[in-house]
Design an enzyme around this catalytic site. Structure first.
Site: not given
Lengths: 184, 280
Positions: A39, A104
């Site tokens: 990222h 999650k």
């Protein structure tokens, strides 16, 4: 898991508009796999004007870093990692058309606001179910940042990958709703 | 005096890591028990997937979770033991590197936290705690510790006036803030007393405790039970999807401390919590 609605990538805006917190979905098609280090690079590319190595329009990013495959396997364990660590990188990706993320745990307030603004959804997968999700992956290809090892950017194809809508474009949040209902 | 060679220690560490990751029946039993206790529909769905996951992991030889952790060792080293032919720490690290490579476990360690977050490629260095004990036995515990739950763990220097209630509030605050992110249902290690550096280890040491054991001091044992009940009243549930089971267990380890201090640490572990032991 209770049978979910089948959705495919790239995600259309009309599909996203229909999804609501708590909906079970079965995702098929292409997912990009990226976590912390990938990222950072992806967003550096975007901010410095380089074209990203992936097509983000309608895309779903899966926050994950697998265990290495044994000979004959596509990937090893391939369950979700904690999503909130990727929140600081979310906006430039949404601006490029990212329409969904899978991971999650809960997202930051800022990320939730951004998802509402850019009309993107967040799907919760089951943390710790690495072998189960590995079975849903039909192919995997290295796209970029191979030097990052397990954190490299991958493109995978999945079939009927089960997840739950945790944040929809209307501001709903699965985890807040859960605690409101179950707290004693 | 008893001589143990570094190569024996390396082999024991390698075996211990392999055996700990292969022990899937302990997870299956845990999810079956959790399914009997959980009431929420989504929580039960998550637990059913985790049970199926453990079965698939066994069938396909894939780790249950892709975060195969930082390798944490608790070495209880008899003072009469002499390690020959190399260092204890190096031997354990060689065993870890071999096991993580052989078993296709993920290598998750970067070499420098700030300036060079480059993967070391073999999941070393391990975190190794060595505690001297009387006698000539060398006993090693191993726990793969995932970052999801570790990241949500905390240390706080409470004031003595905060007392028991302050400790309880802190534990609940940590679990509440961790929510879904630490992969509940959790195993919770609490450290209390000591100093800043030792209280974190007390909390981790609590996670090494044998499953199902309560603290031998009945006051602490009762506190563990109370905390477990209060944590489970938070309603976070499996995966944060809501329900009765936010934690499977709470364990406390304590130590004497300065009259002005009340250090506290909460070390969370996820539902894939596993600990293995080996004796030499």
């Amino acid at each position: 898991m209770r049978a979910g609605r089948r959705i495919e990538t790239p995600l259309g805006e009309e599909v996203v508009a229909e999804l609501r917190v708590g909906d079970r979905v079965l995702i098929s098609g292409r997912l990009y796999v990226a976590r912390d280090a990938a990222h950072k690079r992806l967003v550096e590319d975007l901010l410095e004007g380089r074209s990203p190595p992936i097509d983000l329009e309608g895309a779903i990013i899966y926050y994950m870093a697998p265990t290495p495959p044994k000979p004959g396997q596509i990937l090893g364990a391939a369950g979700p990692t904690t999503s909130i660590r990727m929140d600081p990188y979310l906006e430039p990706l949404l601006r490029r058309g990212l329409r969904g993320t899978i991971g999650k745990g809960y997202r930051s307030g800022r990320a939730r606001e951004l998802m509402r603004r850019y009309r993107a959804v967040y799907f919760a997968a089951i943390g710790g179910a690495g072998a189960y999700y590995s079975n849903k992956i039909k192919s995997s290809r290295l796209v970029a940042y191979g030097d990052l090892g397990p954190e490299a950017l991958l493109e995978i194809r999945v079939e009927d990958f089960p997840a739950i809508v945790a944040n929809d474009i209307y501001g709903g949040d699965l985890f807040e709703q859960a605690v409101r209902r179950w707290r004693k | 005096m008893r001589r143990i060679s570094a190569s024996e220690i390396e082999e024991a560490a390698r075996k211990l890591v392999r055996a700990t990751f292969s022990n899937l029946s302990v997870l299956e039993e845990r999810y079956k028990l959790a399914l009997r206790l959980e009431e929420s529909e989504l929580g039960r769905e998550a637990l059913s997937i985790l049970l199926e996951n453990a079965r698939i992991a066994g069938e396909r030889g894939i780790p249950v979770c892709q975060d195969t952790g930082v390798a944490v060792f608790y070495v209880r080293l008899g003072q009469e033991v002499v390690v020959e032919g190399g260092g204890l720490v190096e031997a354990i690290n060689r065993g870890v590197a071999r096991a993580y490579s052989e078993a296709y476990l993920r290598k998750s360690i970067v070499s420098d936290p700030l300036y060079d977050r480059r993967n070391t490629g073999d999941n070393t260095p391990a975190i190794i705690h060595v505690e001297p004990i009387p006698g000539s036995e060398l006993r090693m515990g191993f726990m793969p510790k995932g970052a999801g739950a570790e990241n949500m763990s905390r240390v706080k220097m409470l004031k003595p006036a905060d007392g028991l209630e302050g400790l309880k509030r802190f534990v609940l605050e940590v679990v509440e803030r961790a929510g879904a992110n630490a992969c509940p249902p959790l195993v919770i290690g609490v450290g209390v007393g000591g100093t800043l550096d030792t209280v974190g280890w007390l909390a981790k040491k609590a996670l090494f405790r044998e499953w199902g054991r309560r603290h031998p001091d009945e006051r602490y044992a009762r506190l563990e039970e109370e905390l477990l009940e209060e944590v489970n009243a938070l309603g976070i549930g499996p995966q944060g999807f809501g329900g009765r089971l936010t934690a499977l267990d709470v364990r406390i380890e304590h130590a004497p401390c300065h009259m002005a201090s009340l250090p506290a640490a909460v070390n969370l572990n996820c539902h894939v919590h596993r600990v293995g032991w080996i004796s030499l």
